[in-house]
Design an enzyme around this catalytic site. Structure first.
Site, PDB file in Angstrom:
ATOM      1  N   GLY A  13       0.824  -1.221   0.000  1.00  0.00           N
ATOM      2  CA  GLY A  13       0.000   0.000   0.000  1.00  0.00           C
ATOM      3  C   GLY A  13       0.843   1.248   0.000  1.00  0.00           C
ATOM      4  O   GLY A  13       0.593   2.182   0.769  1.00  0.00           O
ATOM      5  N   ALA A  14       1.852   1.301  -0.907  1.00  0.00           N
ATOM      6  CA  ALA A  14       2.795   2.425  -0.885  1.00  0.00           C
ATOM      7  C   ALA A  14       2.517   3.448  -1.974  1.00  0.00           C
ATOM      8  O   ALA A  14       3.340   4.315  -2.243  1.00  0.00           O
ATOM      9  CB  ALA A  14       4.228   1.893  -0.997  1.00  0.00           C
ATOM     10  N   ASN A  91       1.570  -2.363   5.377  1.00  0.00           N
ATOM     11  CA  ASN A  91       0.848  -1.100   5.586  1.00  0.00           C
ATOM     12  C   ASN A  91      -0.507  -1.060   4.884  1.00  0.00           C
ATOM     13  O   ASN A  91      -1.391  -0.316   5.294  1.00  0.00           O
ATOM     14  CB  ASN A  91       1.744   0.046   5.068  1.00  0.00           C
ATOM     15  CG  ASN A  91       0.983   1.333   4.870  1.00  0.00           C
ATOM     16  OD1 ASN A  91       0.748   2.087   5.824  1.00  0.00           O
ATOM     17  ND2 ASN A  91       0.565   1.611   3.645  1.00  0.00           N
ATOM     18  N   SER A 143      -3.284   0.003  14.184  1.00  0.00           N
ATOM     19  CA  SER A 143      -3.972   1.280  14.429  1.00  0.00           C
ATOM     20  C   SER A 143      -4.255   1.416  15.922  1.00  0.00           C
ATOM     21  O   SER A 143      -4.464   0.409  16.617  1.00  0.00           O
ATOM     22  CB  SER A 143      -5.307   1.308  13.687  1.00  0.00           C
ATOM     23  OG  SER A 143      -6.082   2.414  14.119  1.00  0.00           O
ATOM     24  N   TYR A 156     -12.978  -3.184  11.526  1.00  0.00           N
ATOM     25  CA  TYR A 156     -11.613  -2.648  11.386  1.00  0.00           C
ATOM     26  C   TYR A 156     -10.809  -2.911  12.660  1.00  0.00           C
ATOM     27  O   TYR A 156      -9.657  -3.351  12.607  1.00  0.00           O
ATOM     28  CB  TYR A 156     -11.725  -1.150  11.103  1.00  0.00           C
ATOM     29  CG  TYR A 156     -10.436  -0.397  10.925  1.00  0.00           C
ATOM     30  CD1 TYR A 156      -9.662  -0.559   9.783  1.00  0.00           C
ATOM     31  CD2 TYR A 156     -10.009   0.527  11.885  1.00  0.00           C
ATOM     32  CE1 TYR A 156      -8.489   0.170   9.600  1.00  0.00           C
ATOM     33  CE2 TYR A 156      -8.845   1.264  11.719  1.00  0.00           C
ATOM     34  CZ  TYR A 156      -8.079   1.081  10.562  1.00  0.00           C
ATOM     35  OH  TYR A 156      -6.928   1.808  10.397  1.00  0.00           O
ATOM     36  N   LYS A 160      -7.352  -4.967  13.124  1.00  0.00           N
ATOM     37  CA  LYS A 160      -6.144  -4.290  13.593  1.00  0.00           C
ATOM     38  C   LYS A 160      -5.659  -4.846  14.928  1.00  0.00           C
ATOM     39  O   LYS A 160      -4.454  -4.888  15.180  1.00  0.00           O
ATOM     40  CB  LYS A 160      -6.404  -2.782  13.687  1.00  0.00           C
ATOM     41  CG  LYS A 160      -6.587  -2.110  12.320  1.00  0.00           C
ATOM     42  CD  LYS A 160      -5.338  -2.255  11.470  1.00  0.00           C
ATOM     43  CE  LYS A 160      -5.370  -1.406  10.203  1.00  0.00           C
ATOM     44  NZ  LYS A 160      -4.157  -1.579   9.382  1.00  0.00           N
TER      45      LYS A 160
HETATM   46  P1  NDP Z   1      -4.766   5.216   2.290  1.00  0.00           P
HETATM   47  O1  NDP Z   1      -6.221   4.929   2.154  1.00  0.00           O
HETATM   48  O2  NDP Z   1      -4.259   6.591   2.051  1.00  0.00           O
HETATM   49  O3  NDP Z   1      -3.931   4.184   1.346  1.00  0.00           O
HETATM   50  C1  NDP Z   1      -4.213   2.823   1.363  1.00  0.00           C
HETATM   51  C2  NDP Z   1      -3.149   2.072   0.606  1.00  0.00           C
HETATM   52  O4  NDP Z   1      -3.440   0.661   0.668  1.00  0.00           O
HETATM   53  C3  NDP Z   1      -3.102   2.432  -0.876  1.00  0.00           C
HETATM   54  O5  NDP Z   1      -1.762   2.395  -1.294  1.00  0.00           O
HETATM   55  C4  NDP Z   1      -3.877   1.277  -1.540  1.00  0.00           C
HETATM   56  O6  NDP Z   1      -3.481   1.023  -2.887  1.00  0.00           O
HETATM   57  C5  NDP Z   1      -3.445   0.114  -0.644  1.00  0.00           C
HETATM   58  N1  NDP Z   1      -4.343  -1.033  -0.728  1.00  0.00           N
HETATM   59  C6  NDP Z   1      -5.662  -1.095  -0.422  1.00  0.00           C
HETATM   60  N2  NDP Z   1      -6.134  -2.339  -0.630  1.00  0.00           N
HETATM   61  C7  NDP Z   1      -5.076  -3.087  -1.052  1.00  0.00           C
HETATM   62  C8  NDP Z   1      -4.908  -4.449  -1.427  1.00  0.00           C
HETATM   63  N3  NDP Z   1      -5.938  -5.319  -1.402  1.00  0.00           N
HETATM   64  N4  NDP Z   1      -3.679  -4.875  -1.825  1.00  0.00           N
HETATM   65  C9  NDP Z   1      -2.643  -4.002  -1.878  1.00  0.00           C
HETATM   66  N5  NDP Z   1      -2.732  -2.716  -1.523  1.00  0.00           N
HETATM   67  C10 NDP Z   1      -3.937  -2.264  -1.118  1.00  0.00           C
HETATM   68  O7  NDP Z   1      -4.372   4.694   3.761  1.00  0.00           O
HETATM   69  P2  NDP Z   1      -3.469   5.369   4.909  1.00  0.00           P
HETATM   70  O8  NDP Z   1      -2.166   5.784   4.364  1.00  0.00           O
HETATM   71  O9  NDP Z   1      -4.297   6.338   5.655  1.00  0.00           O
HETATM   72  O10 NDP Z   1      -3.280   4.099   5.881  1.00  0.00           O
HETATM   73  C11 NDP Z   1      -2.215   3.183   5.722  1.00  0.00           C
HETATM   74  C12 NDP Z   1      -2.303   2.162   6.837  1.00  0.00           C
HETATM   75  O11 NDP Z   1      -2.240   2.819   8.099  1.00  0.00           O
HETATM   76  C13 NDP Z   1      -3.594   1.362   6.834  1.00  0.00           C
HETATM   77  O12 NDP Z   1      -3.325   0.018   7.188  1.00  0.00           O
HETATM   78  C14 NDP Z   1      -4.429   2.047   7.896  1.00  0.00           C
HETATM   79  O13 NDP Z   1      -5.362   1.175   8.462  1.00  0.00           O
HETATM   80  C15 NDP Z   1      -3.355   2.448   8.875  1.00  0.00           C
HETATM   81  N6  NDP Z   1      -3.744   3.559   9.740  1.00  0.00           N
HETATM   82  C16 NDP Z   1      -4.045   4.794   9.213  1.00  0.00           C
HETATM   83  C17 NDP Z   1      -4.398   5.830  10.060  1.00  0.00           C
HETATM   84  C18 NDP Z   1      -4.687   7.190   9.551  1.00  0.00           C
HETATM   85  O14 NDP Z   1      -5.046   8.034  10.371  1.00  0.00           O
HETATM   86  N7  NDP Z   1      -4.570   7.481   8.279  1.00  0.00           N
HETATM   87  C19 NDP Z   1      -4.473   5.629  11.509  1.00  0.00           C
HETATM   88  C20 NDP Z   1      -4.131   4.313  11.952  1.00  0.00           C
HETATM   89  C21 NDP Z   1      -3.780   3.326  11.084  1.00  0.00           C
HETATM   90  P3  NDP Z   1      -4.205   1.807  -4.148  1.00  0.00           P
HETATM   91  O15 NDP Z   1      -3.737   3.235  -4.039  1.00  0.00           O
HETATM   92  O16 NDP Z   1      -3.676   1.102  -5.344  1.00  0.00           O
HETATM   93  O17 NDP Z   1      -5.669   1.675  -3.917  1.00  0.00           O
END
Ligand code: NDP
Length: 248
Positions: A13-14, A91, A143, A156, A160
């Site tokens: 998820g980068a 991630n 999280s 969720y 987590k």
């Molecule tokens: P975003 O929604 O900004 O990004 C999500 C990422 O995950 C994207 O790169 C997306 O890819 C990828 N993704 C989703 N589904 C899949 C899949 N099936 N296979 C591969 N990649 C996938 O998320 P955040 O940056 O906000 O969050 C990142 C992590 O941190 C998550 O696990 C979230 O639960 C956790 N988190 C976030 C918080 C926050 O406040 N933002 C707080 C606590 C935890 P694509 O772009 O191709 O869709």
């Protein structure tokens, strides 16, 4: 593998948000970074180009973390063509919010399969190669909700908090091979995921954060860089918050 090759790190998820910041930071730390994403190739390519433009090394690596056959295939491909991963950051994650009585089976299944099973599949696939290399650092992005729970986020939270028990178990299994497994629990970090909150919701959350501001993706990336590095060589099985003090 060439003798001077960079150590390799894969971040799931980068393509955006926290994962993108982690990929950029690990590249700055000298890793060849594999940028995983689900469907957003344009954004993933922009992260890769940003890293390359500043002299770093990065490759795209598309797969769906919830599909174990795809995961195994891609991790074997990396090991065969580049060498074993030194670092894996799980991630990738989604959240589908709603109260328990309205929780749909398919939404629960999707959340668990990406946020929990996805991290398990990737950890298993990376560990296979790390065990042969007898070193590695695996970082799970859980999280604060996995620690505290949250009304409207039960599925969720289940995924987590499941990561916490999984990671401690694997830390015990893999410790003798010098593979460390740690979990980061971010609080509210400004990304697309939190962008959906209303102003009222944001104000209510900020009142629970002693430091009084939301975190940035780079705040999580700093801790990943430390947990990836030998500076944390005696730290495994830990859960570490990056949450401005909202949970202690
Ligand atoms: P975003 O929604 O900004 O990004 C999500 C990422 O995950 C994207 O790169 C997306 O890819 C990828 N993704 C989703 N589904 C899949 C899949 N099936 N296979 C591969 N990649 C996938 O998320 P955040 O940056 O906000 O969050 C990142 C992590 O941190 C998550 O696990 C979230 O639960 C956790 N988190 C976030 C918080 C926050 O406040 N933002 C707080 C606590 C935890 P694509 O772009 O191709 O869709």
């Amino acid at each position: 593998m060439e003798p001077n090759a960079k150590p390799r790190a894969l971040v799931t998820g980068a393509s955006r948000g926290i994962g993108a910041a982690i990929a950029v930071r690990l590249a700055q730390e000298g890793y060849q970074v594999f940028i995983n994403y689900m469907g957003n190739e344009e954004k993933a390519a922009a992260v890769r180009d940003q890293i390359r433009a500043s002299g770093g090394s990065a490759e795209l690596c598309q797969f769906d973390v919830s599909q174990s056959a795809q995961v195994d295939e891609k991790f074997d491909w990396i090991a065969k063509n580049f060498g074993p991963l030194a670092v894996l950051v799980n991630n990738a994650g989604i959240t589908i919010d709603g109260l328990l009585l309205r929780l749909k089976d398919e939404d629960l299944a999707k959340t668990l399969s990406i946020d929990l099973a996805g991290a398990i599949y990737c950890t298993r696939a990376a560990a296979k190669h790390m065990m042969k290399a007898r070193e590695g650092s695996i970082v799970q992005i859980s999280s604060v909700i996995g620690e505290t729970g949250n009304a409207g986020q039960s599925g969720y939270a289940a995924a987590k908090s499941g990561l916490l028990g999984f990671s401690k178990s694997v830390a015990k299994e893999l410790g003798s091979r010098k593979i460390r497994v740690n979990t980061i629990t971010p609080g509210y970090i400004e990304t697309d995921m939190t962008g959906a909150l209303t102003e009222n919701q944001k104000e209510a959350i900020l009142r629970t954060v002693p430091l009084g501001f939301f975190g940035a993706p780079e705040d999580v990336a700093s801790l990943v860089a430390f947990l990836a590095s030998p500076a944390s060589r005696y730290i495994t099985g830990q859960v570490i918050g990056v949450n401005g003090g909202m949970y202690m």
